[in-house]
Design a protein around this motif. Structure first.
Motif, mmCIF file in Angstrom:
data_model
loop_
_atom_site.group_PDB
_atom_site.id
_atom_site.type_symbol
_atom_site.label_atom_id
_atom_site.label_comp_id
_atom_site.label_asym_id
_atom_site.label_seq_id
_atom_site.Cartn_x
_atom_site.Cartn_y
_atom_site.Cartn_z
ATOM 1 N N SER A 73 0.841 -1.193 0.000
ATOM 2 C CA SER A 73 0.000 0.000 0.000
ATOM 3 C C SER A 73 0.881 1.250 0.000
ATOM 4 C CB SER A 73 -0.914 0.023 1.231
ATOM 5 O OG SER A 73 -0.164 0.313 2.392
ATOM 6 N N PHE A 74 0.283 2.347 -0.424
ATOM 7 C CA PHE A 74 1.009 3.611 -0.445
ATOM 8 C C PHE A 74 1.378 4.044 0.973
ATOM 9 C CE2 PHE A 74 1.211 8.272 -0.639
ATOM 10 C CZ PHE A 74 2.229 8.402 -1.567
ATOM 11 N N ASP A 75 0.475 3.830 1.925
ATOM 12 C CA ASP A 75 0.747 4.201 3.317
ATOM 13 C C ASP A 75 1.969 3.471 3.864
ATOM 14 O OD1 ASP A 75 -1.382 5.955 3.358
ATOM 15 O OD2 ASP A 75 -2.773 4.486 4.202
ATOM 16 N N GLU A 76 2.092 2.189 3.545
ATOM 17 C CA GLU A 76 3.266 1.435 3.996
ATOM 18 C C GLU A 76 4.538 1.952 3.337
ATOM 19 O OE1 GLU A 76 2.902 -2.937 4.365
ATOM 20 O OE2 GLU A 76 0.809 -2.577 3.799
ATOM 21 N N ALA A 77 4.437 2.342 2.081
ATOM 22 C CA ALA A 77 5.609 2.856 1.368
ATOM 23 C C ALA A 77 6.104 4.154 1.996
ATOM 24 C CB ALA A 77 5.276 3.071 -0.107
ATOM 25 N N VAL A 78 5.206 5.114 2.204
ATOM 26 C CA VAL A 78 5.655 6.401 2.743
ATOM 27 C C VAL A 78 6.138 6.260 4.183
ATOM 28 C CG1 VAL A 78 4.288 7.800 1.162
ATOM 29 C CG2 VAL A 78 3.320 7.187 3.359
ATOM 30 N N ALA A 79 5.529 5.365 4.944
ATOM 31 C CA ALA A 79 5.982 5.151 6.325
ATOM 32 C C ALA A 79 7.382 4.548 6.350
ATOM 33 C CB ALA A 79 4.999 4.255 7.075
ATOM 34 N N SER A 80 7.629 3.572 5.498
ATOM 35 C CA SER A 80 8.938 2.917 5.525
ATOM 36 C C SER A 80 10.046 3.825 5.003
ATOM 37 C CB SER A 80 8.903 1.614 4.739
ATOM 38 O OG SER A 80 8.803 1.864 3.372
ATOM 39 N N MET A 81 9.696 4.809 4.182
ATOM 40 C CA MET A 81 10.702 5.744 3.671
ATOM 41 C C MET A 81 10.799 7.014 4.515
ATOM 42 S SD MET A 81 10.486 5.348 -0.461
ATOM 43 C CE MET A 81 8.722 5.383 -0.662
ATOM 44 N N GLY A 82 9.967 7.121 5.553
ATOM 45 C CA GLY A 82 10.051 8.260 6.455
ATOM 46 C C GLY A 82 9.324 9.503 5.988
ATOM 47 N N PHE A 83 8.316 9.348 5.144
ATOM 48 C CA PHE A 83 7.560 10.499 4.656
ATOM 49 C C PHE A 83 6.125 10.489 5.185
ATOM 50 C CE2 PHE A 83 11.073 10.327 1.738
ATOM 51 C CZ PHE A 83 11.372 11.664 1.537
ATOM 52 N N ASP A 84 5.939 9.907 6.361
ATOM 53 C CA ASP A 84 4.608 9.826 6.963
ATOM 54 C C ASP A 84 4.408 10.855 8.069
ATOM 55 O OD1 ASP A 84 6.393 8.706 8.719
ATOM 56 O OD2 ASP A 84 5.094 7.047 9.293
ATOM 57 N N GLY A 85 5.348 11.765 8.235
ATOM 58 C CA GLY A 85 5.250 12.785 9.273
ATOM 59 C C GLY A 85 6.092 12.468 10.494
ATOM 60 N N THR A 86 6.519 11.226 10.642
ATOM 61 C CA THR A 86 7.330 10.829 11.794
ATOM 62 C C THR A 86 8.643 11.603 11.846
ATOM 63 O OG1 THR A 86 6.396 8.616 11.660
ATOM 64 C CG2 THR A 86 8.405 8.860 12.948
ATOM 65 N N LEU A 87 9.235 11.858 10.696
ATOM 66 C CA LEU A 87 10.530 12.542 10.633
ATOM 67 C C LEU A 87 10.384 14.019 10.273
ATOM 68 C CD1 LEU A 87 12.572 9.749 8.832
ATOM 69 C CD2 LEU A 87 12.466 10.252 11.269
ATOM 70 N N ARG A 88 9.253 14.595 10.603
ATOM 71 C CA ARG A 88 9.013 16.014 10.319
ATOM 72 C C ARG A 88 10.147 16.863 10.895
ATOM 73 N NH1 ARG A 88 3.952 19.149 9.968
ATOM 74 N NH2 ARG A 88 4.561 21.308 10.223
ATOM 75 N N GLY A 89 10.700 17.735 10.070
ATOM 76 C CA GLY A 89 11.769 18.626 10.515
ATOM 77 C C GLY A 89 13.150 17.992 10.514
ATOM 78 N N THR A 90 13.235 16.727 10.164
ATOM 79 C CA THR A 90 14.524 16.031 10.110
ATOM 80 C C THR A 90 14.973 15.963 8.668
ATOM 81 O OG1 THR A 90 13.827 14.657 11.951
ATOM 82 C CG2 THR A 90 15.710 13.890 10.690
ATOM 83 N N TYR A 91 16.168 16.420 8.408
ATOM 84 C CA TYR A 91 16.674 16.389 7.041
ATOM 85 C C TYR A 91 17.960 15.615 7.009
ATOM 86 C CZ TYR A 91 13.120 19.818 6.445
ATOM 87 O OH TYR A 91 11.909 20.436 6.434
ATOM 88 N N PHE A 92 18.088 14.768 6.011
ATOM 89 C CA PHE A 92 19.254 13.897 5.887
ATOM 90 C C PHE A 92 20.246 14.463 4.912
ATOM 91 C CE2 PHE A 92 15.653 11.298 7.117
ATOM 92 C CZ PHE A 92 16.153 10.692 8.244
#
Length: 132
Positions: free
Chosen positions: A113-132
């Motif tokens: 699912s798209f939700d699983e994809a964005v979560a596993s890549m860190g684009f689900d809001g969990t890493l808000r403000g974190t830049y690599f």
């Protein structure tokens, strides 16, 4: 000049099977059989850590003002941008050709699912403000 029998011919087939790279991280989301998913719903994504520009203008997130570290999504011929804060929008100024120029390459990971994809890549809001 003829090659000796003990030397293999150079591999010229780019699609020939090669052993996995031992230094590469494990692929936890391998591609399934292409016949098992709906191609109309397939989305291609690529992570883009640098700034993106649409017609020379830097792209910024309207939600958190980020200027880099994007997930660029191609779905049904439309390019979408997603920020680490999970804000996502259609970017009409980016074309399919520009998406391909970002170096997405062939698909190498799959999520159910798209939700699983964005979560596993860190684009689900969990890493808000974190830049690599």
């Amino acid at each position: 000049m003829q090659r000796p029998d003990h030397e293999p011919e150079p591999d010229t087939d780019p699609f020939a099977w090669r052993p996995p790279d031992p230094d590469a991280p494990p692929n936890l989301h391998p591609m399934p059989d292409p016949c098992t998913y709906d191609h109309d719903e397939l989305a291609r994504c690529t992570e883009h850590p640098d700034e993106l520009r649409a017609r020379g203008i830097p792209i910024r997130c309207a939600s958190c003002s980020a200027r880099r570290d994007w997930l660029v999504i191609l779905h049904r011929g439309t390019v979408w941008i997603r920020c680490r804060c999970a804000h996502q929008w259609h970017e009409p100024e980016l074309t399919v050709d520009e998406f391909d120029e970002l170096g997405a390459g062939p698909p190498d990971r799959y999520w159910p699912s798209f939700d699983e994809a964005v979560a596993s890549m860190g684009f689900d809001g969990t890493l808000r403000g974190t830049y690599f």
